[in-house]
Motif scaffolding. Structure first.
Motif, PDB file in Angstrom:
ATOM      1  N   ALA A 108      -5.132   1.964  -4.512  1.00 26.06           N
ATOM      2  CA  ALA A 108      -5.868   0.758  -4.095  1.00 26.06           C
ATOM      3  C   ALA A 108      -4.913  -0.414  -3.856  1.00 26.06           C
ATOM      4  O   ALA A 108      -5.356  -1.540  -3.680  1.00 26.06           O
ATOM      5  CB  ALA A 108      -6.892   0.397  -5.162  1.00 26.06           C
ATOM      6  N   TYR A 163      -1.133  -4.555  -6.397  1.00 29.97           N
ATOM      7  CA  TYR A 163      -1.655  -5.481  -7.414  1.00 29.97           C
ATOM      8  C   TYR A 163      -2.791  -4.838  -8.200  1.00 29.97           C
ATOM      9  O   TYR A 163      -2.863  -4.961  -9.423  1.00 29.97           O
ATOM     10  CB  TYR A 163      -2.118  -6.788  -6.767  1.00 29.97           C
ATOM     11  CG  TYR A 163      -0.960  -7.546  -6.130  1.00 29.97           C
ATOM     12  CD1 TYR A 163       0.200  -7.792  -6.858  1.00 29.97           C
ATOM     13  CD2 TYR A 163      -1.025  -7.983  -4.812  1.00 29.97           C
ATOM     14  CE1 TYR A 163       1.270  -8.461  -6.287  1.00 29.97           C
ATOM     15  CE2 TYR A 163       0.048  -8.651  -4.232  1.00 29.97           C
ATOM     16  CZ  TYR A 163       1.193  -8.885  -4.971  1.00 29.97           C
ATOM     17  OH  TYR A 163       2.253  -9.534  -4.410  1.00 29.97           O
ATOM     18  N   THR A 164      -3.681  -4.123  -7.490  1.00 29.42           N
ATOM     19  CA  THR A 164      -4.790  -3.452  -8.192  1.00 29.42           C
ATOM     20  C   THR A 164      -4.214  -2.391  -9.133  1.00 29.42           C
ATOM     21  O   THR A 164      -4.666  -2.247 -10.272  1.00 29.42           O
ATOM     22  CB  THR A 164      -5.741  -2.776  -7.171  1.00 29.42           C
ATOM     23  OG1 THR A 164      -5.979  -3.709  -6.137  1.00 29.42           O
ATOM     24  CG2 THR A 164      -7.027  -2.328  -7.801  1.00 29.42           C
ATOM     25  N   ALA A 219      -2.758  -4.065 -12.188  1.00 27.49           N
ATOM     26  CA  ALA A 219      -3.812  -4.585 -13.069  1.00 27.49           C
ATOM     27  C   ALA A 219      -4.474  -3.415 -13.808  1.00 27.49           C
ATOM     28  O   ALA A 219      -4.691  -3.468 -15.025  1.00 27.49           O
ATOM     29  CB  ALA A 219      -4.843  -5.348 -12.245  1.00 27.49           C
ATOM     30  N   TYR A 220      -4.755  -2.323 -13.076  1.00 28.18           N
ATOM     31  CA  TYR A 220      -5.395  -1.191 -13.730  1.00 28.18           C
ATOM     32  C   TYR A 220      -4.448  -0.575 -14.778  1.00 28.18           C
ATOM     33  O   TYR A 220      -4.885  -0.216 -15.886  1.00 28.18           O
ATOM     34  CB  TYR A 220      -5.837  -0.105 -12.735  1.00 28.18           C
ATOM     35  CG  TYR A 220      -6.545   0.993 -13.488  1.00 28.18           C
ATOM     36  CD1 TYR A 220      -7.894   0.883 -13.799  1.00 28.18           C
ATOM     37  CD2 TYR A 220      -5.827   2.082 -13.994  1.00 28.18           C
ATOM     38  CE1 TYR A 220      -8.528   1.838 -14.579  1.00 28.18           C
ATOM     39  CE2 TYR A 220      -6.452   3.033 -14.783  1.00 28.18           C
ATOM     40  CZ  TYR A 220      -7.803   2.909 -15.061  1.00 28.18           C
ATOM     41  OH  TYR A 220      -8.414   3.845 -15.862  1.00 28.18           O
ATOM     42  N   TYR A 264       0.825  -1.219   0.000  1.00 29.36           N
ATOM     43  CA  TYR A 264       0.000   0.000   0.000  1.00 29.36           C
ATOM     44  C   TYR A 264       0.855   1.264   0.000  1.00 29.36           C
ATOM     45  O   TYR A 264       0.333   2.367   0.102  1.00 29.36           O
ATOM     46  CB  TYR A 264      -1.001  -0.022   1.166  1.00 29.36           C
ATOM     47  CG  TYR A 264      -2.089  -1.030   0.859  1.00 29.36           C
ATOM     48  CD1 TYR A 264      -3.169  -0.669   0.063  1.00 29.36           C
ATOM     49  CD2 TYR A 264      -1.972  -2.341   1.287  1.00 29.36           C
ATOM     50  CE1 TYR A 264      -4.133  -1.600  -0.286  1.00 29.36           C
ATOM     51  CE2 TYR A 264      -2.937  -3.281   0.941  1.00 29.36           C
ATOM     52  CZ  TYR A 264      -4.012  -2.901   0.154  1.00 29.36           C
ATOM     53  OH  TYR A 264      -4.956  -3.819  -0.211  1.00 29.36           O
ATOM     54  N   ALA A 284      -4.371   4.961  -9.500  1.00 23.90           N
ATOM     55  CA  ALA A 284      -4.894   3.593  -9.374  1.00 23.90           C
ATOM     56  C   ALA A 284      -4.120   2.809  -8.306  1.00 23.90           C
ATOM     57  O   ALA A 284      -4.658   1.885  -7.700  1.00 23.90           O
ATOM     58  CB  ALA A 284      -4.804   2.872 -10.713  1.00 23.90           C
TER      59      ALA A 284
END
Ligand SMILES: Cc1cc2nc3c(=O)[nH]c(=O)nc-3n(C[C@H](O)[C@H](O)[C@H](O)COP(=O)(O)OP(=O)(O)OC[C@H]3O[C@@H](n4cnc5c(N)ncnc54)[C@H](O)[C@@H]3O)c2cc1C
Ligand code: SF4
Length: 544
Positions: free
Chosen positions: A390, A393-394, A397-398, A240, A387
């Motif tokens: 979040a 990994y998010t 991916a985004y 994070y 992005a």
């Protein structure tokens, strides 16, 4: 406190890529039309480049436009990028992304020292008739009676800690100009004032930042691969905390190595400097550094807000250019090319106003800039950095979706939030235990600061101004465990106690400040204001 006044057509604050390219473009245009414009550039470092810190992988797009034949013009050393690698690090291993994401590919780019490059630009500017004043910080803005900007005043020399005149006192110099261009780089002190006074941020997202910590190492010749570029994400940062590292092999067995940490991190116990020391101990990195030596250290904040955080760019009497406005493309980790191009667009706008004798606010600069390739690339990249709020990994991916599916044209824009509001209370966070430095690969802050060649006149008013002197002990210490002790990469802030271990107070070792501006950004109550110290003070980078 100014006694002397100088008159110029244009005054430019800051001799970085933005300020110098603005000066060069203006001088080129002025010379073509034989206008003999009077242009000056002020630089707070004791020479041009002394306060410049960058990666730097350099995209030559703007330079090709400014000097199409730059490669034949005694350009400073540059190493063409030969190899790009992008790794995801875990505690012991590194996993390759083959090939690296498109924005991280560097074919056709060069590895340079941005401080050397700025010295070369300064020479070019002076040859064209620009006057450059290193060692002079622009301290205040001057205004006409109608409220428009009239110029600046440089800081005085020879005031003691209490602000009283010493025998060496020299007052500041007022510089009046038709146009004032602010090119102070990320979190400029005058740019901040101008944004507030003219409400340039109204309706825009807050600017957000990262902090870059960098070293230059001389490594063993057999480990040096000229032109190799490595970026990593993942360890040592948690999922994070946004950030990543860079390792660039440039010339003469030198590598530039650094870690960038997003200043929206939440845990007040996080120490970006210590994260960098841990990063260097990763097996993939340690093996590269072993047998070598660290020759230089520095730190600097960088803009991460992108498109949605760009303020209004003009104000009566002047313009914001380069990282003063925030044109860094964080998905590429590059801002020199956009800084240069913004300086050139500003120069062309100012020049047109001068020849048509148009004294109105130069609002067309913003239109031209947004229509230029700067606007195009920042708009495309606008959702990638937010992005990652979040999580890693998010975010990854985004970023893949945004790049390959939406191609930067998604019909939405993610919002940014001010970094200082992201810090959580210490009671809600885990303490982080950092390993002790080994003195070979990892060091303590004070040892590193010595490698930045930082120097300030000690007997001068403190340039890290506390708006309320009680806040550090009444608020920051109990709520956030005095995070300034950790986010400052130069050990400037220390909580000291008396012999009984009681009565804490904040000690500010201002002479160690490397002018990174992190305290001005990250202090949770925005109580610390960075103002320029006596001109010439600060780090003295030669290769950063
Ligand atoms: C760790 C790190 C890595 C980076 N890597 C890359 C990379 O690989 N490639 C890339 O393209 N970009 C990179 N960047 C971004 C790039 O360095 C910046 O985008 C670029 O330097 C911005 O140029 P500028 O002229 O706007 O500001 P700066 O380069 O910051 O220059 C501003 C100048 O103004 C002077 N100044 C400031 N205030 C005053 C004042 N009041 N009075 C007088 N002088 C003043 C400063 O001393 C400085 O010399 C990186 C940045 C960082 C921090
Ligand atoms: S005092 Fe502030 S500007 Fe200076 S090095 Fe520390 S965090 Fe950076």
């Amino acid at each position: 406190m100014a006694e002397e006044t100088l008159e110029y057509d244009i005054v430019i604050v800051g001799a970085g890529p933005a300020g110098l390219c603005a000066a060069i473009r203006l001088a080129q245009l002025s010379n073509i039309q034989n206008l003999k414009l009077k242009i000056c550039v002020l630089e707070k470092g004791n020479e041009v480049g002394a306060h410049i810190l960058s990666g730097a992988v350099f995209e030559p797009r703007a330079l090709n436009e400014l000097f199409p034949d730059w490669q034949t013009q005694n350009a400073p050393q540059y190493t063409p990028v030969t190899h790009d690698e992008f790794l995801f690090l875990t505690l012991r291993r590194g996993f390759n992304f083959p090939p690296p994401p498109p924005l991280m590919r560097n074919q056709g780019n060069f590895i340079i020292s941005l401080s050397q490059f700025c010295r070369w630009l300064a020479e070019k500017a002076e040859n064209l008739g620009v006057e450059i004043f290193p060692g002079f910080a622009a301290k205040e803005i001057l205004y006409h009676e109608n409220g428009s900007v009239k110029g600046i005043v440089t800081g005085a020399f020879g005031l003691n800690k209490q602000g009283l005149k010493k025998p060496s006192f020299q007052p500041g110099i007022a510089i009046h100009a038709g146009f004032t261009l602010l090119a102070e780089g990320c979190r400029g002190s005058l740019s901040k004032q101008i944004c507030e006074r003219f409400k340039l941020r109204e309706g825009k997202d807050p600017q957000t930042y990262g902090m870059g910590i960098k070293e230059i190492w001389e490594v063993l010749p057999e480990k040096h691969k000229p032109g190799a570029v490595l970026h990593t994400i993942g360890w040592p940062l948690d999922h994070y905390t946004y950030g990543g590292s860079f390792v660039y092999h440039f010339n003469q067995n030198l590598i530039s190595i650094g870690l960038i940490v997003g200043l929206d991190y939440e845990n007040p116990y996080l120490d970006p400097y210590e994260e960098f020391q841990r990063f260097k101990q990763h097996p993939k990195i340690r093996s590269l550094l072993e047998g070598g030596r660290c020759i230089s250290y520095g730190a600097r904040a960088l803009n991460e807000g992108g498109w949605q955080s760009i303020p209004k760019l003009s104000f009566p009497g002047g313009l914001l250019i380069g990282c003063s406005a925030g044109f860094l493309n964080v998905a590429k980790l590059k801002g020199s090319h956009t800084a240069m191009k913004s300086g050139m667009i500003a120069a062309e706008t100012v020049f047109n106003a001068l020849i048509t004798k148009d004294t109105r606010e130069l609002t067309q600069y913003e239109t031209l800039l947004r229509q230029s390739w700067i606007g195009e690339e920042l708009h495309r990249a606008r959702n990638i950095r937010p992005a990652f709020k979040a999580g890693l990994y998010t975010g990854l991916a985004y970023a893949a979706l945004d790049t390959y599916l939406f191609r930067g044209k998604a019909p939405w824009t993610f919002r940014n939030k001010a970094d200082h509001t992201c810090l959580k209370k210490a009671a809600l966070c885990r303490r982080i235990q950092y390993p002790k430095p080994d003195g070979k690969i990892s060091f303590d802050k004070l040892t590193s600061v010595q490698l930045s060649n930082t120097n300030h006149e000690e007997d001068q008013p403190i340039h890290l101004v506390l708006k309320d002197p009680d806040v550090p002990i009444k608020i920051n210490l109990p709520l956030y465990d005095a995070p300034e002790q950790r986010y400052c990469p130069a050990g400037v802030y220390e909580i000291v106690r008396d012999a009984t271990g009681e009565n804490p107070r904040l000690q500010i070792n201002a002479q160690n400040c490397v002018h990174c501006k992190t305290c001005d950004i990250k202090d949770p109550t925005q109580n610390i204001e960075w103002v320029p110290p006596e001109g010439g003070g600060g780090p003295n980078y030669s290769l950063m």
